[in-house]
Structures are given as C-alpha cells and as structure tokens.
Design a protein around this motif. Structure first.
Motif, short mmCIF file in Angstrom:
data_model
loop_
_atom_site.label_atom_id
_atom_site.label_comp_id
_atom_site.label_asym_id
_atom_site.label_seq_id
_atom_site.Cartn_x
_atom_site.Cartn_y
_atom_site.Cartn_z
N GLU A 114 0.84 -1.21 0.00
CA GLU A 114 0.00 0.00 0.00
C GLU A 114 0.87 1.25 0.00
O GLU A 114 0.55 2.23 -0.69
N CYS A 115 1.95 1.23 0.75
CA CYS A 115 2.84 2.39 0.80
C CYS A 115 3.51 2.64 -0.55
O CYS A 115 3.61 3.78 -1.00
N VAL A 116 3.95 1.56 -1.19
CA VAL A 116 4.57 1.70 -2.50
C VAL A 116 3.56 2.22 -3.52
O VAL A 116 3.87 3.09 -4.33
N ALA A 117 2.34 1.69 -3.48
CA ALA A 117 1.31 2.15 -4.43
C ALA A 117 0.99 3.62 -4.22
O ALA A 117 0.89 4.39 -5.19
N LEU A 118 0.86 4.04 -2.97
CA LEU A 118 0.59 5.45 -2.69
C LEU A 118 1.77 6.32 -3.11
O LEU A 118 1.58 7.38 -3.72
N GLY A 119 3.00 5.87 -2.82
CA GLY A 119 4.18 6.63 -3.22
C GLY A 119 4.29 6.79 -4.72
O GLY A 119 4.61 7.87 -5.22
N LEU A 120 4.01 5.72 -5.47
CA LEU A 120 4.06 5.81 -6.93
C LEU A 120 2.96 6.71 -7.48
O LEU A 120 3.18 7.45 -8.44
N ALA A 121 1.78 6.66 -6.87
CA ALA A 121 0.69 7.52 -7.33
C ALA A 121 1.02 8.99 -7.08
O ALA A 121 0.81 9.85 -7.96
#
Length: 146
Positions: A114-121
C-alpha cells in the motif's frame, strides 16, 4: 467617447513585477522553509508512529532524526534539482515527494505494498504537474523563459 492620447515620454509599466524582498530574505527562505517543513514532517512521522499512545523518549528521538533527514534531503533536492534537465528535475522533486508521503503512510502501520502504491501515485501526479510547469517555462535548450 473619446480618450486622450498618451503623451510623449509617458512612463511605461514594467513587464515584470518588482522583487520586494532583497537577497537576504531569499537566502533565509531558501533554508528556513525546509527547516520548518522538516520540523512539521518529523512531528507528523512521530505522531503516526506512536498511534495516539504516550510520547516517549524514543518517539522524540525518532521525530528529530526524521526531521533532520528530511531537512537535509529537502535542501539537497532544492539545490541539485535545478541543475538537471527538466525531465530529471521533475523526476527528482516528484520522487522526493512520493517517498516522503510513502514513509509517512508506512509509519501508520500500513502494508508495504500500500505504501509503494501510494508513493508511486503521488510521484506520478507530482511529476505531471512539475513537468508541465517546466516544459511550458523553458525553451528547448532548457533555459528559462522570462
């Protein structure tokens, strides 16, 4: 209705807005803003990490270390990024923003995915904004259009 014709020698309005702050104010802001953002960021990360629990010495230490690291990285990005081409300039600033948000989200106990997805977004959104800004304000050689 008729209007009076402009007289010869009449003052012409300046094309740029005047700079009301001198160089000392800009220098102070160049380092003062990252310091203020770093303190807020460190407090925010420490608050996320303790999850509403009691404030401990380790929590204070974590907050101050996080603040110092954020300040150093923010100043480094602010100094080094303008020297890069507009694509890398945008990517550097957006990667910093995405990593900072992902780290804050990670301190709240969220999963790594979830953190990686939010960071990429966040990185993608900030990159689009910065790239558009630099693309419309620079010529093909990368010189700023004034």
């Amino acid at each position: 209705m008729t209007h009076a014709a402009p007289r010869r020698g009449e003052l012409v309005r300046p094309t740029r807005t005047p700079d009301v702050f001198d160089e000392r104010v800009h220098t102070a802001a160049r380092y003062g803003v990252p310091v203020a953002f770093g303190l807020v960021y460190g407090y925010w990360a420490a608050a996320n990490r303790r999850a509403g629990g009691p404030i401990t010495g380790w929590n204070l230490l974590f907050g101050f270390v996080t603040a110092v690291v954020f300040m150093v990285l923010c100043i480094a990005v602010a100094v080094l990024a303008p020297r890069l081409k507009r694509e890398l300039h945008s990517l550097t600033k957006s990667a910093f923003a995405g990593a900072a948000i992902a780290f804050l989200f990670n301190q709240s106990g969220a999963s790594v995915l979830e953190c990686v997805a939010l960071g990429l977004a966040v990185t993608a959104g900030v990159f689009a904004v910065f790239f558009y800004r630099y693309y419309t304000r620079e010529d093909a050689a990368g010189n700023r259009i004034r």
